[in-house]
Design an enzyme around this catalytic site. Sequence first.
Site, mmCIF file in Angstrom:
data_model
loop_
_atom_site.group_PDB
_atom_site.id
_atom_site.type_symbol
_atom_site.label_atom_id
_atom_site.label_comp_id
_atom_site.label_asym_id
_atom_site.label_seq_id
_atom_site.Cartn_x
_atom_site.Cartn_y
_atom_site.Cartn_z
ATOM 1 N N LYS A 56 0.836 -1.208 0.000
ATOM 2 C CA LYS A 56 0.000 0.000 0.000
ATOM 3 C C LYS A 56 0.871 1.259 0.000
ATOM 4 C CE LYS A 56 -3.867 -2.343 2.208
ATOM 5 N NZ LYS A 56 -4.613 -2.680 3.424
ATOM 6 N N GLN A 100 -4.957 -1.038 9.698
ATOM 7 C CA GLN A 100 -4.829 -2.388 9.130
ATOM 8 C C GLN A 100 -5.415 -3.412 10.106
ATOM 9 O OE1 GLN A 100 -3.615 -3.087 5.990
ATOM 10 N NE2 GLN A 100 -4.252 -5.195 6.372
ATOM 11 N N ASP A 123 -10.988 3.357 4.069
ATOM 12 C CA ASP A 123 -11.470 1.980 3.922
ATOM 13 C C ASP A 123 -12.996 1.915 3.859
ATOM 14 O OD1 ASP A 123 -9.611 -0.008 3.525
ATOM 15 O OD2 ASP A 123 -9.048 -0.137 5.639
#
Length: 309
Positions: A56, A100, A123
């Site tokens: 990422k 995460q 997200d």
Amino acid sequence: MEAMGRILDGAHIRDQIKAECAPRVAQFLQRCGRPPGLSVVLAGNNQASQVYVRSKTRTAAELGMYSETLTPPASVSTEELLELIRELNARPEIDGILVQLPLPPQVDTQAILQAVSPLKDVDGFHPVNAGNLMANRPGPRPCTPAGIMEMLRRSGIAVARQKAVVVGRSDIVGKPMALLLLHADATVTICHTKTPDLPAVCREADILVAAIGRPAFVTAEHIRPGATVIDVGINRLTERSEAERIFQRDPAKLAAFDQKGSLLVGDVDPLAMAERAGAWTPVPGGVGPLTIAMLMANTIDCAEHRTAC
Ligand code: NDP
């Protein structure tokens, strides 16, 4: 039987999306005097998470974005993480915050996800953005299902008026996937562990999405010939007997297993999928690359929406 289906190449579509992101980054930099900024919170030592986070931040750097990885220890408390998120919410040069998952077991994951500002929620996991998705209003969408919609659209696969079956009902993949397909006018069925006669339900699908987390669980009996099959699963096989069961007719894969000692497989039996599907996503190289591309697009969207410069 010869493979007949069209392979949906995630890397190719990822590159298209990245190519569209690059000029937006340059334009933002010119307008605001700084690049869009992404902060990734990686708590603990989960090895798979470390690999995902590295790709990422590498992709963000490739696109000329600012990115950083914060690495609190595995022993971090919910309160300490909440404080970190508050600091990130307040930093003007950070447009996107990604926590995460999974977080260490002692941490209240929902409390952390709810603490992220909905405006920086790249997200799309904050309840406000889950609500925006539910109501089909603008807002960041979870990256994996959003990437799958891009893949379908860019591959010319019709969604409206089609029957879609999503196996899996997680908040991260299954549920948002079903809502995005619904908003695109598919007729959607969601399946899970309590669904009776799963193969029969799956065989109804024009578009079958498997987000289960079980290696090669979906087999030929689940797939209507000609259906589009999207395999979200990423499972690492470490037992040779399991690799043999799934790849018995694919000596190249077995040789790769022998060399590396492990092999990635999706939630769909790869040979059955290649033989029966009209179009299908390989693992690796199908859905996976799109998730990161959509994260970049979401970060730029957040930067453009929140910064009045
Ligand atoms: P979860 O474990 O959160 O959810 C799995 C879902 O599958 C659950 O809803 C579960 O049903 C359902 N399920 C499990 N077993 C069965 C079964 N035997 N029959 C029917 N349904 C079943 O997983 P995620 O949604 O987070 O992830 C799914 C997969 O996708 C994983 O392999 C993960 O690694 C992968 N993934 C890939 C990404 C990518 O970028 N390509 C991104 C995110 C995930 P129930 O609710 O009843 O328990």
